[in-house]
Design a protein around this motif. Structure first.
Motif, PDB file in Angstrom:
ATOM      1  N   ASN A   1     -33.196  32.256  56.473  1.00 34.87           N
ATOM      2  CA  ASN A   1     -34.164  31.272  55.978  1.00 34.87           C
ATOM      3  C   ASN A   1     -35.083  31.807  54.886  1.00 34.87           C
ATOM      4  OD1 ASN A   1     -33.155  29.320  57.637  1.00 34.87           O
ATOM      5  ND2 ASN A   1     -34.606  29.691  59.299  1.00 34.87           N
ATOM      6  N   GLU A   2     -35.465  33.072  54.996  1.00 35.58           N
ATOM      7  CA  GLU A   2     -36.404  33.639  54.025  1.00 35.58           C
ATOM      8  C   GLU A   2     -35.712  34.518  52.986  1.00 35.58           C
ATOM      9  OE1 GLU A   2     -39.403  32.503  54.185  1.00 35.58           O
ATOM     10  OE2 GLU A   2     -38.900  31.442  56.040  1.00 35.58           O
ATOM     11  N   GLU A   3     -34.396  34.471  52.942  1.00 33.03           N
ATOM     12  CA  GLU A   3     -33.646  35.371  52.060  1.00 33.03           C
ATOM     13  C   GLU A   3     -33.800  34.966  50.593  1.00 33.03           C
ATOM     14  OE1 GLU A   3     -29.105  37.245  51.902  1.00 33.03           O
ATOM     15  OE2 GLU A   3     -29.716  35.893  53.504  1.00 33.03           O
ATOM     16  N   SER A   4     -34.000  35.948  49.740  1.00 32.39           N
ATOM     17  CA  SER A   4     -34.112  35.667  48.308  1.00 32.39           C
ATOM     18  C   SER A   4     -32.719  35.660  47.684  1.00 32.39           C
ATOM     19  CB  SER A   4     -34.986  36.723  47.626  1.00 32.39           C
ATOM     20  OG  SER A   4     -34.446  38.009  47.827  1.00 32.39           O
ATOM     21  N   PRO A   5     -32.549  34.960  46.552  1.00 32.79           N
ATOM     22  CA  PRO A   5     -31.219  34.885  45.925  1.00 32.79           C
ATOM     23  C   PRO A   5     -30.671  36.250  45.536  1.00 32.79           C
ATOM     24  CG  PRO A   5     -32.666  33.196  45.033  1.00 32.79           C
ATOM     25  CD  PRO A   5     -33.524  34.083  45.882  1.00 32.79           C
ATOM     26  N   ALA A   6     -29.339  36.391  45.672  1.00 35.13           N
ATOM     27  CA  ALA A   6     -28.686  37.666  45.374  1.00 35.13           C
ATOM     28  C   ALA A   6     -28.740  37.983  43.886  1.00 35.13           C
ATOM     29  CB  ALA A   6     -27.231  37.628  45.850  1.00 35.13           C
ATOM     30  N   PHE A   7     -28.694  36.949  43.051  1.00 30.45           N
ATOM     31  CA  PHE A   7     -28.756  37.141  41.605  1.00 30.45           C
ATOM     32  C   PHE A   7     -29.927  36.348  41.043  1.00 30.45           C
ATOM     33  CE2 PHE A   7     -24.302  38.159  42.395  1.00 30.45           C
ATOM     34  CZ  PHE A   7     -24.118  39.271  41.587  1.00 30.45           C
ATOM     35  N   ALA A   8     -30.566  36.895  40.028  1.00 35.04           N
ATOM     36  CA  ALA A   8     -31.629  36.167  39.334  1.00 35.04           C
ATOM     37  C   ALA A   8     -31.055  34.903  38.705  1.00 35.04           C
ATOM     38  CB  ALA A   8     -32.265  37.060  38.275  1.00 35.04           C
ATOM     39  N   TYR A   9     -31.936  33.979  38.326  1.00 36.60           N
ATOM     40  CA  TYR A   9     -31.500  32.656  37.898  1.00 36.60           C
ATOM     41  C   TYR A   9     -30.609  32.695  36.654  1.00 36.60           C
ATOM     42  CZ  TYR A   9     -31.687  27.657  36.983  1.00 36.60           C
ATOM     43  OH  TYR A   9     -31.343  26.346  36.783  1.00 36.60           O
ATOM     44  N   VAL A  10     -31.024  33.460  35.633  1.00 39.60           N
ATOM     45  CA  VAL A  10     -30.261  33.463  34.375  1.00 39.60           C
ATOM     46  C   VAL A  10     -28.856  34.036  34.561  1.00 39.60           C
ATOM     47  CG1 VAL A  10     -30.168  34.387  32.027  1.00 39.60           C
ATOM     48  CG2 VAL A  10     -32.311  33.426  32.899  1.00 39.60           C
ATOM     49  N   PRO A  11     -28.673  35.217  35.196  1.00 40.21           N
ATOM     50  CA  PRO A  11     -27.304  35.702  35.426  1.00 40.21           C
ATOM     51  C   PRO A  11     -26.493  34.751  36.299  1.00 40.21           C
ATOM     52  CG  PRO A  11     -28.895  37.460  35.804  1.00 40.21           C
ATOM     53  CD  PRO A  11     -29.674  36.202  35.620  1.00 40.21           C
ATOM     54  N   TRP A  12     -27.141  34.138  37.287  1.00 37.48           N
ATOM     55  CA  TRP A  12     -26.433  33.197  38.168  1.00 37.48           C
ATOM     56  C   TRP A  12     -25.911  32.008  37.371  1.00 37.48           C
ATOM     57  CZ3 TRP A  12     -28.131  28.215  40.177  1.00 37.48           C
ATOM     58  CH2 TRP A  12     -27.312  27.710  41.209  1.00 37.48           C
ATOM     59  N   VAL A  13     -26.770  31.436  36.531  1.00 35.67           N
ATOM     60  CA  VAL A  13     -26.361  30.294  35.702  1.00 35.67           C
ATOM     61  C   VAL A  13     -25.237  30.702  34.749  1.00 35.67           C
ATOM     62  CG1 VAL A  13     -27.117  28.810  33.803  1.00 35.67           C
ATOM     63  CG2 VAL A  13     -28.543  29.043  35.838  1.00 35.67           C
ATOM     64  N   SER A  14     -25.342  31.884  34.155  1.00 37.09           N
ATOM     65  CA  SER A  14     -24.313  32.338  33.210  1.00 37.09           C
ATOM     66  C   SER A  14     -22.968  32.485  33.900  1.00 37.09           C
ATOM     67  CB  SER A  14     -24.719  33.679  32.593  1.00 37.09           C
ATOM     68  OG  SER A  14     -25.913  33.544  31.858  1.00 37.09           O
ATOM     69  N   MET A  15     -22.967  33.028  35.123  1.00 38.22           N
ATOM     70  CA  MET A  15     -21.701  33.209  35.837  1.00 38.22           C
ATOM     71  C   MET A  15     -21.135  31.884  36.323  1.00 38.22           C
ATOM     72  SD  MET A  15     -21.942  36.848  37.864  1.00 38.22           S
ATOM     73  CE  MET A  15     -23.593  36.703  38.528  1.00 38.22           C
ATOM     74  N   LEU A  16     -22.005  30.953  36.758  1.00 31.32           N
ATOM     75  CA  LEU A  16     -21.537  29.610  37.100  1.00 31.32           C
ATOM     76  C   LEU A  16     -20.841  28.974  35.905  1.00 31.32           C
ATOM     77  CD1 LEU A  16     -24.386  27.725  39.027  1.00 31.32           C
ATOM     78  CD2 LEU A  16     -22.236  28.584  39.940  1.00 31.32           C
ATOM     79  N   PHE A  17     -21.481  29.109  34.775  1.00 37.25           N
ATOM     80  CA  PHE A  17     -21.014  28.517  33.528  1.00 37.25           C
ATOM     81  C   PHE A  17     -19.640  29.067  33.143  1.00 37.25           C
ATOM     82  CE2 PHE A  17     -20.794  28.731  28.922  1.00 37.25           C
ATOM     83  CZ  PHE A  17     -21.196  27.474  28.519  1.00 37.25           C
ATOM     84  N   SER A  18     -19.505  30.384  33.152  1.00 41.06           N
ATOM     85  CA  SER A  18     -18.301  31.018  32.626  1.00 41.06           C
ATOM     86  C   SER A  18     -17.119  30.953  33.592  1.00 41.06           C
ATOM     87  CB  SER A  18     -18.584  32.474  32.270  1.00 41.06           C
ATOM     88  OG  SER A  18     -19.519  32.545  31.226  1.00 41.06           O
ATOM     89  N   ALA A  19     -17.388  31.044  34.895  1.00 40.59           N
ATOM     90  CA  ALA A  19     -16.287  31.065  35.850  1.00 40.59           C
ATOM     91  C   ALA A  19     -15.503  29.762  35.844  1.00 40.59           C
ATOM     92  CB  ALA A  19     -16.824  31.344  37.255  1.00 40.59           C
TER      93      ALA A  19
END
Length: 517
Positions: free
Chosen positions: A86-104
C-alpha cells in the motif's frame, strides 16, 4: 528497482518444459517456412482466411470488451489499488516510466505504416471509390481505429493483471499467474506451462516480424540514400548488425539498456514529427489532426462493430486489415503486458491503465495524422500520384519517398534510418527479456523484484530470433511469418477473456479494496 538489486544472484532455475517446447516450436515453424516457402505461405494464408471468417465476430467483441473493462476498472473503486504494498513507491520515476511505456508498445511499425497505411486506405478503401475527398476522411478514421484505444487496452489489461498478481498476491511475474483465481494451484503445473509457452511462441513470432519490418525499413532507407543493392544478402547484414546491438541492450538489462534507449526514442521521434509538421503544410496538418480526431470519435462505436455484412469486398478488406491488426495486438499483448507490469510496480491500477491508454496513444495518432495527411495531400491536391504508386509497390519505401518532398531530404532520410534502427531496438530488448524470464521459475515460487533471467538465456533467444529471421528473409517468405502472427493471436484471445474474469474475482476479495459507499 535498483541496479544493485539487479546485479545480485538471481534465484531462478530453468523451466525445462516451457524452454524446450518453445524452442522446438519456433524451430519447426521456422524450418518449415524456410524449406517449403510457397506451400507454407499458402496454407498459412488459408488458415488465416478461415480464422477471419469463423472468428471475426469474436475478435471484434473481445477487443471492445477489453476496452470497456479497463476503462471501467480505471474509474472504479479498484482504481486506487497499488500494484505492490500500500505504501510502496514506484519502481521507476515518472519520466523513465513514460518513456518505456511509449517505446515498448510503438516500435518500428510506426515508421513502416505511418504514411503507407493512410495512403493504402485512401486509394483502395472498403466499400467506396478510392482517391476522393470522402476516401481521404475514411482513410484516417480507419488508420486511427487500427492504432487507437482498442489495441492499447489489451496492453493495459495484461499489464495490470500480471502486475497485480505478482506484486500483491506474491505469484511469479508470468502469464500463468493471472489465471490463479480460475485454475488455482494448477497454474504451477502443465496448464501454466502451456500458457507461458504459447505466450513465448506468440512473442517470438511477433519479434521475428518486427525484426523483418525493421530490416526492410532500414534497407529501404539505405537504398534510397546510397543506392545499395536491394538483395536478401543486404538484408541479412542489416539483421545481424541490428541484433548484435539489440543483444547488447538485452544483456545490459532494464535499468541501463532499455530505459536509456527509450528516452532516446522519444526525443528522436518527436524531432522528426516536428520537422514534418513545420516544413510540411502546417496549417493543413493542424486542421487535419482536429478533423481526424473528431471523425474517429464520431465513428468510434460504429467502426468498433463494423464487420461489413453483405459486402464481400469489405469482408476481404476486414480480414486483411482490421482483423489482422486485432490479432497482431493480441499476439503482442503477452510481451508488452509483461513489460508494462515489469516497470509498473508501485503504481496504482488507475495510473497504469490511463498511462498505457493515453500517453502513447496521443503521440501515435498525431504521428499518423501528420504523416498520413501529408501523403494524402500530395496525392490528392498536388498531383503526386507517384507517391501512391510507391506505397502500393514498396511499403517500406513510402516514408523516404514522402520525405523527398520536404526540405533537406537526404539528411532527414538519414536521420529516419537512424531513428528506425533505434526504434527497433527497444521492443526487441524488452521482448527478448520477457521471453527469457518466462522460461525461468523462481526457486521459492514467489516473486523477487529486480531479478531477470540469466544473461545466457537472453542471448540464446536473441540468437534464435536472428536465425529464424535470416532464414525467412533469405527464403523470401517473410509474409508467412506475418500471417503466423495472426494465427498466434487466436488462442491467446481466450486467455485474455480469462484474465478479465480472474482479475475481477481477485479484486473483489482484495482486503484493501475501498468499500462501496
Amino acid at each position: 528497482m535498483s541496479s544493485k538489486a539487479s546485479s545480485a544472484p538471481s534465484p531462478l532455475r530453468l523451466n525445462g518444459f516451457v524452454f524446450f517446447s518453445s524452442a522446438l516450436s519456433i524451430g519447426v515453424l521456422g524450418l518449415l517456412t524456410v524449406l517449403n516457402p510457397q506451400a507454407s505461405e499458402h496454407w498459412l494464408q488459408v488458415a488465416q482466411a478461415q480464422v477471419s471468417a469463423a472468428f471475426g465476430w469474436w475478435y471484434m467483441l473481445l477487443i471492445v470488451a477489453c476496452l470497456g473493462f479497463v476503462l471501467w476498472l480505471a474509474f472504479s473503486r479498484y482504481g486506487s489499488i497499488r500494484l505492490g504494498h500500500n505504501e510502496e513507491s514506484p519502481a521507476f520515476a515518472y519520466v523513465p516510466w513514460v518513456s518505456m511505456l511509449f517505446s515498448a508498445g510503438i516500435g518500428i511499425a510506426l515508421l513502416y505504416y505511418g504514411a503507407y497505411e493512410p495512403l493504402d486506405h485512401f486509394l483502395t478503401p472498403p466499400g467506396q471509390q478510392g482517391g476522393t475527398v470522402a476516401a481521404s476522411r475514411e482513410a484516417m478514421v480507419l488508420t486511427f481505429l487500427h492504432w487507437g484505444l482498442h489495441g492499447w487496452a489489451l496492453y493495459a489489461l495484461v499489464g495490470v493483471a500480471l502486475g497485480y498478481f505478482a506484486y500483491r498476491r506474491s505469484l511469479p511475474l508470468a502469464l500463468r499467474s493471472a489465471l490463479y483465481p480460475i485454475f488455482g494451484e494448477r497454474i504451477h503445473g502443465r496448464i501454466g506451462d502451456m500458457v507461458d509457452g504459447f505466450g513465448i511462441l506468440a512473442t517470438l513470432v511477433s519479434m521475428v516480424t518486427n525484426l523483418g519490418i525493421g530490416a526492410l525499413v532500414v534497407q529501404s532507407g539505405l537504398t534510397y540514400l546510397f543506392k545499395m543493392p536491394d538483395t536478401p544478402q543486404t538484408l541479412v547484414v542489416i539483421v545481424l548488425v541490428m541484433m548484435v546491438v539489440a543483444t547488447i541492450g538485452v544483456v545490459a538489462g532494464v535499468e541501463k539498456g532499455i530505459a536509456w534507449l527509450s528516452n532516446l526514442n522519444v526525443r528522436l521521434l518527436c524531432l522528426l514529427l516536428l520537422f514534418v509538421l513545420v516544413t510540411g503544410p502546417t496549417l493543413h496538418l493542424l486542421d487535419g489532426l482536429v478533423q481526424n480526431t473528431g471523425d474517429y470519435l464520431a465513428s468510434f462505436v460504429r467502426k468498433s462493430f463494423d464487420i461489413y455484412l453483405n459486402q464481400p469486398d469489405g469482408r476481404d478488406w476486414l480480414g486483411s486489415w482490421t482483423l489482422f491488426y486485432w490479432a497482431w495486438w493480441i499476439a503482442w499483448a503477452p510481451f508488452v503486458g509483461l513489460f508494462v507490469a515489469r516497470i509498473s510496480r508501485g503504481r496504482t491500477i488507475r495510473e497504469v491503465i490511463l498511462g498505457v491508454l493515453l500517453i502513447p496513444l496521443g503521440f501515435t495518432l498525431a504521428w499518423l495524422s501528420i504523416f498520413g495527411n501529408t501523403a494524402i495531400d500530395l496525392v490528392l491536391n498536388h498531383g503526386q500520384a507517384v507517391l501512391g504508386e510507391v506505397a502500393k509497390a514498396d511499403a517500406a519505401m513510402t516514408l523516404f519517398k514522402l520525405l523527398e518532398y520536404l526540405p533537406w531530404a537526404p539528411y532527414v532520410a538519414g536521420a529516419a534510418v537512424l531513428i528506425g534502427f533505434v526504434l527497433f531496438l527497444t521492443p526487441v530488448d524488452s521482448g527478448t527479456l520477457m521471453i527469457a524470464n518466462l522460461c525461468t521459475r523462481r526457486v521459492d515460487g514467489g516473486v523477487e523484484d529486480g531479478h531477470d533471467a540469466p544473461i545466457w538465456l537472453r542471448v540464446f533467444w536473441a540468437v534464435v530470433i536472428t536465425v529464424v529471421s535470416i532464414g525467412l528473409l533469405l527464403a523470401g517468405n517473410f509474409g508467412a511469418m506475418q500471417t503466423a502472427v495472426v494465427l498466434c493471436g487466436l488462442p491467446f484471445s481466450f486467455t485474455l477473456a480469462f484474465y478479465m474474469v480472474g482479475l475481477l474475482r481477485a479484486l473483489r476479495t482484495d482486503p484493501d479494496a475501498p468499500h462501496r459507499h
